[in-house]
Write a protein that holds these residues in place. Sequence first.
Motif, PDB file in Angstrom:
ATOM      1  N   ILE A 225      12.406   3.416   8.365  1.00  0.00           N
ATOM      2  CA  ILE A 225      11.060   3.711   7.867  1.00  0.00           C
ATOM      3  C   ILE A 225      11.098   3.985   6.366  1.00  0.00           C
ATOM      4  N   LEU A 226      12.028   4.825   5.942  1.00  0.00           N
ATOM      5  CA  LEU A 226      12.119   5.185   4.530  1.00  0.00           C
ATOM      6  C   LEU A 226      12.558   3.996   3.675  1.00  0.00           C
ATOM      7  N   ALA A 227      13.462   3.177   4.193  1.00  0.00           N
ATOM      8  CA  ALA A 227      13.917   1.999   3.459  1.00  0.00           C
ATOM      9  C   ALA A 227      12.769   1.012   3.279  1.00  0.00           C
ATOM     10  N   ALA A 228      11.945   0.846   4.315  1.00  0.00           N
ATOM     11  CA  ALA A 228      10.818  -0.069   4.217  1.00  0.00           C
ATOM     12  C   ALA A 228       9.810   0.405   3.167  1.00  0.00           C
ATOM     13  N   ARG A 229       9.579   1.698   3.094  1.00  0.00           N
ATOM     14  CA  ARG A 229       8.673   2.227   2.072  1.00  0.00           C
ATOM     15  C   ARG A 229       9.237   1.997   0.677  1.00  0.00           C
ATOM     16  N   GLU A 230      10.513   2.239   0.553  1.00  0.00           N
ATOM     17  CA  GLU A 230      11.163   2.053  -0.749  1.00  0.00           C
ATOM     18  C   GLU A 230      11.054   0.615  -1.221  1.00  0.00           C
ATOM     19  N   ALA A 231      11.105  -0.311  -0.256  1.00  0.00           N
ATOM     20  CA  ALA A 231      11.006  -1.731  -0.583  1.00  0.00           C
ATOM     21  C   ALA A 231       9.568  -2.204  -0.705  1.00  0.00           C
ATOM     22  N   GLY A 232       8.609  -1.283  -0.493  1.00  0.00           N
ATOM     23  CA  GLY A 232       7.199  -1.654  -0.594  1.00  0.00           C
ATOM     24  C   GLY A 232       6.686  -2.412   0.597  1.00  0.00           C
ATOM     25  N   ALA A 233       7.363  -2.259   1.731  1.00  0.00           N
ATOM     26  CA  ALA A 233       6.990  -3.038   2.912  1.00  0.00           C
ATOM     27  C   ALA A 233       6.278  -2.218   3.966  1.00  0.00           C
TER      28      ALA A 233
END
Length: 237
Positions: A225-233
């Motif tokens: 979840i956090l990685a997806a936010r960081e990637a703007g996804a």
Amino acid sequence: MRARALWAVVAAAGGGERFGSDLPKQYQVLHGRSVLGWSLQAVRGAAPLQGLALVLAPGDEHWRALDEPALAGVIACRGGTTRQASVANGLAALGEAGAGTDDLVLVHDAARPCVRTADIRRLIERAGDSPDGGLLAAPVRDTLKRAAGEQVQATVPRGGLWQAFTPQLFPFDRLRRALAAAAEQPVTDEAEAMERAGARPRLVEGAVDNIKLTYASDLALAAAILAAREAGAEEAP
């Protein structure tokens, strides 16, 4: 007239027995930093706080070793034997720090590191003027079954049912008094204590990815979840 201040309590006193690790879940490394660090960052980033009480288990010294900017200036205090006792201790610490009866307090679980700062801001905007406060939540989307052992007893209609999250936001003194009144009756969250005192907290819809870490396997989901936010996804709630 004194301006209404905003305070916060972050509950991090749980032992996390179901997590299956000697290191409490709030100190596990998640996407490059501690679970506690993510939670504190989200709460502190939502709005200026007058103070933040971090409620810890007795003897917990793990937090002192963390390199977390969000820990600066926290008021560390000891938790109790129940959730409401721990939060009540946090409120007492804020009261000693100057929290007024009409001030507002956010209460957040340290084990919810994926909460969105934008959702916390929306909670403050929509529930900050309510005498009964409010909480982040989401309408139940799945079919619910009531069980008898391992067998289905009935299907529960999900209309009108919401899944409760944190943070939850309440007037400081009303929450303090509600928790004191519920001291001998366990509650699952602060909203339940307020409900028993006659309040009807406002439900403010938040993103369903505001998950609570309960088992070790939840770390991988939270990291995604956090990685997806960081990637703007990330997807909209």
